[in-house]
Scaffold this motif. Structure first.
Motif, short mmCIF file in Angstrom:
data_model
loop_
_atom_site.label_atom_id
_atom_site.label_comp_id
_atom_site.label_asym_id
_atom_site.label_seq_id
_atom_site.Cartn_x
_atom_site.Cartn_y
_atom_site.Cartn_z
N GLU A 38 0.83 -1.21 0.00
CA GLU A 38 0.00 0.00 0.00
C GLU A 38 0.86 1.25 0.00
O GLU A 38 0.53 2.25 -0.66
CB GLU A 38 -0.94 0.00 1.22
CG GLU A 38 -2.03 -1.06 1.16
CD GLU A 38 -2.88 -0.90 -0.09
OE1 GLU A 38 -3.27 0.23 -0.42
OE2 GLU A 38 -3.15 -1.93 -0.75
N ILE A 65 0.62 3.99 -2.87
CA ILE A 65 0.33 5.41 -2.62
C ILE A 65 1.43 6.28 -3.18
O ILE A 65 1.18 7.33 -3.79
CB ILE A 65 0.15 5.64 -1.11
CG1 ILE A 65 -1.12 4.94 -0.62
CG2 ILE A 65 0.09 7.13 -0.78
CD1 ILE A 65 -1.29 4.96 0.88
N SER A 102 0.79 8.80 -6.16
CA SER A 102 1.10 10.23 -5.99
C SER A 102 2.01 10.73 -7.10
O SER A 102 1.81 11.83 -7.63
CB SER A 102 1.77 10.44 -4.63
OG SER A 102 0.93 10.03 -3.58
#
Length: 465
Positions: free
Chosen positions: A235, A239, A243
């Protein structure tokens, strides 16, 4: 549970002992009653002449023959008046009424039983009537004192209660000891769980010396922590990659917005180029976000609306929709699919699966063809997407389903995409209970094979001959 069993066991012992003692007392009284009946019958047939019943019963020495320690005999006439009684009764009389009915565990024809209380002491009383024609001539009462038996039962009950109390104390102490032994390791697990956070998932119990259930629990706990650690790491990477993927188009959109603010009103070329760039980057962001939303959707299968879906119809629909895209690159898109191949799934996700595989093949194929085929199998359907593209290296094959993974980063900068397409495909296949395989050789193209189970509520598709 164990305490309840002890209580039941002690109660059964007490009831059984009480029954045995009562039976013994009743047998003694019944024996005396039978002896009296036999003796009376003998007196009536005496060779010296018959002796009347009242005469015999009024003789104290006759009744004393059947009395004994704690056993009393008394006779009454038909009017309930005393005729005679055993010497051990002295001035007292046996109770003739007000007693509680009772029955011995053996047959006693002609004898009635009851339990009376005389001067705070219990007595087992039996009554036997001797008729003269149709009317009673006399009634004999035999009383068996229960003082001794009650004393034995009282002491025995106290003994059982004492033993039961000791057993309870032992059970409590043993339970506390076992609970401490059992809950100690669980407390250790609880303490370890409290110390674990998203930043400290590397902690382990390491209970390698235990082979019992708690050892298995500890090993399962460590395995769960390992899975959580890997999931958190995935995760975090996701992320960070998301991003990064969103930051680039946002930066471009921001830069072009500033250009529009400064020169857009004065320079039509700047205005047009900036708007085209903003539109393209916005579309890229939309694709990334849509792919992420699809991944989130497939991560929660319980929220999906499953139904019987004709995959052949889905494949034909996608083939028709992507023909123009293939022709724009000079490619031939071959679609081979028959209707009637049903699976249990969500139509939108299955369509997205086919679109992602075909778009991926078209995107990386410069010349030749892309073949989209669906065929029924004994246990479901098999979907294949084959292209004549450059292929995938052996080092990259194990990673192509990872999120934001790009087999050729240098080439990916010139090829439009989100890096999530195959990750979405793998998730869709997983939530439909299927599996996906890929074979590829550099320079010889790539083939993706998806196997989906058929809808159990419908007749299975017949494999082609």
């Amino acid at each position: 549970m164990l305490a309840a069993l002890f209580v039941v066991f002690v109660a059964l012992i007490y009831v059984g002992t009480k029954r045995v003692l009562f039976t013994s007392a009743a047998e003694r009284s019944a024996g005396a009653a039978h002896q009296i009946s036999g003796q009376i019958a003998t007196l009536k047939d005496s060779p010296f002449g018959p002796v009347s019943l009242r005469t015999a019963l009024s003789d104290q020495s006759f009744l004393d023959e059947f009395a004994g320690s704690g056993l009393f005999v008394e006779a009454f006439n038909e009017y309930g008046k005393p005729i005679g009684k055993s010497n051990n009764l002295a001035t007292s009389d046996l109770p003739t009424s007000g007693y509680e009915a009772w029955s011995p565990p053996f047959p006693t024809p002609g004898i009635e039983w009851g339990i009376a209380t005389v001067k705070d002491a219990r007595m087992l009383v039996s009554r036997q009537t001797f008729p003269s024609g149709r009317t009673p001539e006399a009634t004999i009462y035999i009383g068996q004192s229960l003082v001794g038996m009650d004393g034995i039962l009282h002491n025995f009950r106290n003994l059982l209660l004492t033993g039961l109390l000791i057993a309870f104390l032992f059970i409590i102490l043993a339970s506390i000891s076992l609970a401490r032994a059992a809950l100690g390791p669980i407390g250790h697990i609880t303490k370890a769980a409290r110390e674990i956070s998203g930043e400290q998932l590397g902690k382990r119990l390491n209970w390698k010396g235990r082979s019992d259930e708690l050892g298995a629990l500890g090993r399962t706990f460590d395995e769960m922590l390992s899975r959580l650690e890997h999931a958190f790491e995935r995760e975090r990477r996701f992320i960070a990659d998301a991003s990064h993927e969103l930051k680039t188009p946002l930066t471009v959109i921001n830069a072009n917005s500033q250009m529009l603010t400064r020169w857009g009103a004065r320079d039509e070329k700047v205005l047009r180029e900036a708007l085209v760039t903003i539109e393209a980057e916005s579309a890229t962001m939309a694709r990334v976000i849509n792919a992420m939303l699809t991944l989130a959707k497939t991560d929660n299968p319980s929220a999906l609306t499953m139904e019987a879906v004709d995959v052949g119809d889905v494949v034909r629909d996608v083939g028709t929709a992507l023909q123009a895209s293939a022709q724009s690159k000079g490619l031939t898109l071959n679609v081979i699919a028959e209707l009637g191949a049903y699976v249990h799934g969500e139509r939108g996700l299955l369509r997205q699966l086919v679109i992602n595989l075909v778009e991926n093949a078209i995107k990386f194929t410069e010349a030749g063809s892309v073949t989209l085929a669906l065929r029924p199998a004994a246990d479901g359907v098999v979907l294949t997407v084959q292209d004549s593209g450059p292929g995938i290296s052996g080092d990259s094959l194990p990673h192509i389903f990872n999120r934001f993974y790009r087999a050729d980063p240098a080439r990916s900068r010139t090829v439009e995409g989100t890096g999530l397409g195959l990750a979405v495909v793998e998730n869709i296949v997983r939530v439909h209970g299927g599996r996906i395989e890929v074979t590829s050789q550099p320079g010889e193209g790539t083939t993706f094979t998806v196997r989906l189970p058929s809808d159990a509520s419908l007749p299975p598709a017949q494999p082609a001959a």
